[in-house]
Enzyme design. Structure first.
Site, PDB file in Angstrom:
ATOM      1  N   CYS A   8      21.216  24.650  49.370  1.00 23.83           N
ATOM      2  CA  CYS A   8      21.042  24.649  47.903  1.00 23.83           C
ATOM      3  C   CYS A   8      21.130  23.199  47.439  1.00 23.83           C
ATOM      4  O   CYS A   8      20.929  22.278  48.246  1.00 23.83           O
ATOM      5  CB  CYS A   8      22.044  25.573  47.214  1.00 23.83           C
ATOM      6  SG  CYS A   8      23.777  25.110  47.414  1.00 23.83           S
ATOM      7  N   ARG A  14      25.857  28.333  45.771  1.00 22.23           N
ATOM      8  CA  ARG A  14      25.011  29.349  46.415  1.00 22.23           C
ATOM      9  C   ARG A  14      25.041  29.307  47.934  1.00 22.23           C
ATOM     10  O   ARG A  14      25.237  30.342  48.586  1.00 22.23           O
ATOM     11  CB  ARG A  14      23.557  29.199  45.924  1.00 22.23           C
ATOM     12  CG  ARG A  14      23.379  29.519  44.467  1.00 22.23           C
ATOM     13  CD  ARG A  14      22.034  29.036  43.944  1.00 22.23           C
ATOM     14  NE  ARG A  14      21.981  27.572  43.901  1.00 22.23           N
ATOM     15  CZ  ARG A  14      20.926  26.863  43.546  1.00 22.23           C
ATOM     16  NH1 ARG A  14      19.800  27.494  43.221  1.00 22.23           N
ATOM     17  NH2 ARG A  14      20.975  25.550  43.516  1.00 22.23           N
ATOM     18  N   ASP A 120      20.743  29.108  39.994  1.00 24.28           N
ATOM     19  CA  ASP A 120      21.948  28.309  40.143  1.00 24.28           C
ATOM     20  C   ASP A 120      23.013  28.806  39.151  1.00 24.28           C
ATOM     21  O   ASP A 120      22.805  28.726  37.938  1.00 24.28           O
ATOM     22  CB  ASP A 120      21.577  26.846  39.843  1.00 24.28           C
ATOM     23  CG  ASP A 120      22.711  25.897  40.154  1.00 24.28           C
ATOM     24  OD1 ASP A 120      23.840  26.378  40.378  1.00 24.28           O
ATOM     25  OD2 ASP A 120      22.460  24.688  40.165  1.00 24.28           O
TER      26      ASP A 120
HETATM   27  P1  4NP Z   1      24.680  24.869  44.085  1.00 26.18           P
HETATM   28  O1  4NP Z   1      25.085  24.638  42.559  1.00 26.18           O
HETATM   29  O2  4NP Z   1      23.415  24.061  44.301  1.00 26.18           O
HETATM   30  O3  4NP Z   1      24.430  26.339  44.162  1.00 26.18           O
HETATM   31  O4  4NP Z   1      25.850  24.390  44.905  1.00 26.18           O
HETATM   32  C1  4NP Z   1      25.283  23.366  42.015  1.00 26.18           C
HETATM   33  C2  4NP Z   1      26.517  22.777  42.126  1.00 26.18           C
HETATM   34  C3  4NP Z   1      26.736  21.541  41.559  1.00 26.18           C
HETATM   35  C4  4NP Z   1      25.711  20.897  40.890  1.00 26.18           C
HETATM   36  C5  4NP Z   1      24.485  21.501  40.790  1.00 26.18           C
HETATM   37  C6  4NP Z   1      24.260  22.729  41.364  1.00 26.18           C
HETATM   38  N1  4NP Z   1      25.961  19.630  40.288  1.00 26.18           N
HETATM   39  O5  4NP Z   1      25.061  19.151  39.567  1.00 26.18           O
HETATM   40  O6  4NP Z   1      27.014  19.047  40.504  1.00 26.18           O
END
Ligand code: 4NP
Length: 149
Positions: A8, A14, A120
């Protein structure tokens, strides 16, 4: 035995869930996760992902965030990405057609689904994390059946 990588953006919401879910369904396969971004290297998963996994009997609290590396193309057989942005970020790093073919949108394993991306949940609430868990659990059941045959 297959080696599967879940990808991800941040590797805190995710993909650690996807890793924990599939690893539980396929204990004899190698399953790992990482993020395309470097924001959360060496960090634990988001507490909401840890809690939702725990609600479902899965412990993901020991995972530490890491960033996707081009070496992952050699080691892993299948690279499942959560959304189209992850897909283009990973595909851009591929050096051959063989590497490109390893990369798949995870929900493409549910051919009848009209939803193609795992949203997300980072800016959402615990219900968004539960929805994410249930989408990933459904598709990981399909993947586990396919890979254990
Ligand atoms: P992930 O979600 O891609 O599902 O882990 C996110 C976690 C953190 C961030 C973006 C998406 N962030 O911008 O820090």
């Amino acid at each position: 035995m297959d080696k599967i990588l879940m990808v991800c953006l941040g590797n805190i919401c995710r993909s650690p869930l996807a890793e924990g879910i599939l690893q539980k369904k396929l204990p004899n396969h190698i399953v790992d996760s990482c993020g395309t971004a470097n924001y959360h290297i060496d960090e634990s998963p988001d507490i909401r992902s840890i809690d939702v996994a725990r609600e479902n009997g899965i412990d993901i609290s020991n995972h530490l965030g890491r960033q996707f590396s081009t070496n992952d193309f050699q080691f892993y057989d299948i690279i499942y990405v959560m959304d189209k942005a992850n897909y283009s970020d990973v595909i851009q790093l591929a050096k051959s057609e063989n590497e490109k073919q390893k990369v798949k949108l995870i929900l493409s394993e549910l051919p009848s689904s009209t939803i193609k991306e795992v949203a997300d949940p980072y800016y959402g609430n615990i219900e968004d994390f539960r929805k994410c868990f249930s989408q990933l659990d459904e598709v990981c059941t399909v993947i586990a059946n396919k890979l254990s045959n």
